[in-house]
Write an enzyme that holds these catalytic residues in place. Structure first.
Site, PDB file in Angstrom:
ATOM      1  N   HIS A 227      -3.526   0.373  -2.861  1.00  0.00           N
ATOM      2  CA  HIS A 227      -4.515   1.330  -1.784  1.00  0.00           C
ATOM      3  C   HIS A 227      -5.910   1.191  -2.426  1.00  0.00           C
ATOM      4  O   HIS A 227      -6.323   1.682  -3.083  1.00  0.00           O
ATOM      5  CB  HIS A 227      -4.007   2.689  -1.646  1.00  0.00           C
TER       6      HIS A 227
ATOM      7  N   ASP B  58       0.898  -1.230   0.057  1.00  0.00           N
ATOM      8  CA  ASP B  58      -0.033  -0.153  -0.125  1.00  0.00           C
ATOM      9  C   ASP B  58       0.806   1.366   0.044  1.00  0.00           C
ATOM     10  O   ASP B  58       1.587   1.542   0.927  1.00  0.00           O
ATOM     11  CB  ASP B  58      -0.815  -0.067   1.068  1.00  0.00           C
TER      12      ASP B  58
END
Length: 513
Positions: A418, A387
């Site tokens: 993400h 992420d």
């Protein structure tokens, strides 16, 4: 103009170089990431199997559940469920097949890049098949928040009448977008999937977000659940017999976790899920994500606030606000200063000690995990190790929380970016439980809907077992009435939240054994 050209060049370079680097580095990356978090190649199956053991000794094939399509012992799983051993954890592994059915994209494709997945999900337009019907809710201080009820485009008028009916038993899915108010592809697609599975999706828009009028000079602080509490009370009033589930996206998870911590077992929520949450928010605001994403977030927030420049000038120094180049700077000017323009001027003049104290005091009130021990419902967090918004998993993921608190479950994937979680075509949902899955459905959305279904089924089974035990132990019906009365009346603890629904959640923490 030069700044935009520089950003465009960076994006082009990332688009060309990143997939190549991912392709050439895919062989050893997942193993290295799991080892960095203390989940090595040889320990993964053993640790996961150990976490699946409960006091009930329910047999679960944990190896198959966590390492799908394993051809050899050296195969590293693409997803792992990290949680404290409990009967509910065992039940989830047995009934949530999506938890073990993740295959991240690899090779020469932009979907293998966490950065490009993130940018695509946040910026690329999406033609949604749902229509939103907005309700404005006036709060106790005359502020306004907006509730956008998602209905299908076909038959929108019928869906609107059905939405306002207090007799509807369809479960409500409360969706909390990111703290910047951006309605992303992820939120729109989640509304579509939820509608197809019988939910009533509703998007919570904070003050001034997503074209919500700013009727007062007060903005909602990052982790202040006061507005959300009133919105939940309103939804409960409109749909008194519907179960309520909650999903948050990205930094919006801070608001959801704050609400669940403050309200405890009186939150009205049956189960909750956080997609790509940011847990250590003060550190995140201080350090920020990587530069291109950090610049984009700051720019977007300044553009949204510029609409209210005049009214905000009554309480903050707008020149300081719109010249800030960091997320921390914007947050400090908005919330960490004395009221009035003079306070903002003092802050801008350089009182660093008072500013630092106000900043720490602000996060004592707004840190999402400040009341995490009071959370009394199952919460699933879906995260990817790559992420780019959250950052390094070793310093940003509170693994100790998931390993010690039976209410929290972490579904951790090696890839996904993400709020992306793109999967190999045709392999994500073959044989899925909920509706069989569709190629256009996000893996994370299927996972959280399976989590809600399994959690609800487990709690219902626990209630039936408890009632059967009461009947066996007490015998007569009159004694049963006395016992039920005592079981409610002996609960003397007053909840921190104004909602008093202990009679609804009389199971309390029974499922955590």
């Amino acid at each position: 103009m030069l700044e935009w050209l520089v950003v465009l060049c960076i994006v082009i370079l990332v688009a060309v170089i990143w997939p190549a680097s991912k392709y050439f580095g895919t062989q050893g990356e997942p193993d290295a990431l799991f080892q960095g978090l203390g989940i090595s190649r040889w320990q993964t199956k053993e640790r996961v199997s150990e976490r699946c053991v409960s006091d009930r000794e329910v047999p679960v094939d944990c190896a198959n559940a966590q390492t799908p399509d394993v051809e050899g012992e050296n195969k590293v799983p693409a997803v792992a469920l990290i949680c404290k051993p409990s009967a509910l954890a065992n039940y989830l592994l047995k009934h949530c097949r999506t938890f073990s059915n993740f295959t991240g994209c690899t090779g020469w494709t932009w979907r293998a890049s966490a950065f490009l997945q993130t940018v695509y999900g946040a910026c690329w337009p999406y033609k949604s098949r749902v229509h939103f019907v907005r309700d404005y809710l006036q709060l106790s201080d005359d502020g306004l928040v907006a509730l956008d009820w998602a209905v299908s485009v076909a038959g929108a008028s019928y869906q609107k009448r059905r939405r306002t009916s207090s007799n509807s038993t369809s479960p409500i899915l409360l969706i909390i977008p990111n703290s910047f108010g951006k309605i992303t592809r992820n939120v729109l697609k989640l509304c579509e999937v939820a509608l197809s599975h019988g939910y009533l999706p509703v998007v919570f828009n904070r003050r001034s977000h997503n074209a919500t009028p700013l009727s007062t000079v007060k903005l909602q602080q990052f982790g202040d659940p006061g507005d959300l509490r009133e919105a939940v009370r309103y939804m409960r009033y409109r749909q008194p017999v519907s179960q309520l589930y909650a999903v948050s996206e990205s930094t919006g998870s801070g608001l959801l976790l704050s609400y669940l911590g403050e309200c405890g077992s009186s939150s009205y929520v049956t189960a909750a899920a956080c997609l790509s949450p940011v847990f250590r928010c003060q550190t995140w605001f201080e350090n920020g994500p990587i530069w291109p994403l950090h610049w984009a977030l700051v720019t977007y927030q300044r553009i949204c606030l510029s609409r209210y420049r005049t009214v905000l000038g009554e309480t903050v120094h707008t020149d300081t606000l719109f010249s800030s180049c960091s997320l921390r700077g914007l947050e400090e000017v908005l919330f960490c200063q004395p009221p009035g323009p003079k306070g903002a001027l003092t802050l801008a003049a350089g009182t660093s000690s008072s500013s630092g104290g106000a900043w720490d005091s602000y996060w004592e009130r707004n840190e999402p995990l400040r009341d995490v021990d009071e959370v009394a419902i199952p919460v699933l967090s879906v995260c990817a190790q790559d992420d780019p918004i959250r950052g390094d998993p070793q310093s940003t993921l509170p693994l100790e929380l998931f390993e010690s608190n039976p209410h929290f479950f972490l579904l951790l994937t090696t890839r996904g970016g993400h709020c992306g979680f793109n999967t190999q075509e045709g392999s994500a949902f073959s044989g899925g439980v909920i509706g069989g899955g569709t190629p256009g459905t996000s893996w994370s959305h299927q996972a959280l809907l399976e989590f809600f279904r399994a959690t609800t089924d487990f709690i219902a089974a626990e209630e039936r077992a408890k009632q059967a035990a009461r009947r066996r132990g007490l015998g007569g019906s009159s004694q049963g009435k006395v016992f039920r009365h005592r079981s409610v009346s002996t609960c003397k603890r007053l909840p921190a939240c104004s909602h008093n629904i202990h009679t609804i959640y009389n199971w309390q923490r029974s499922y955590t054994r």
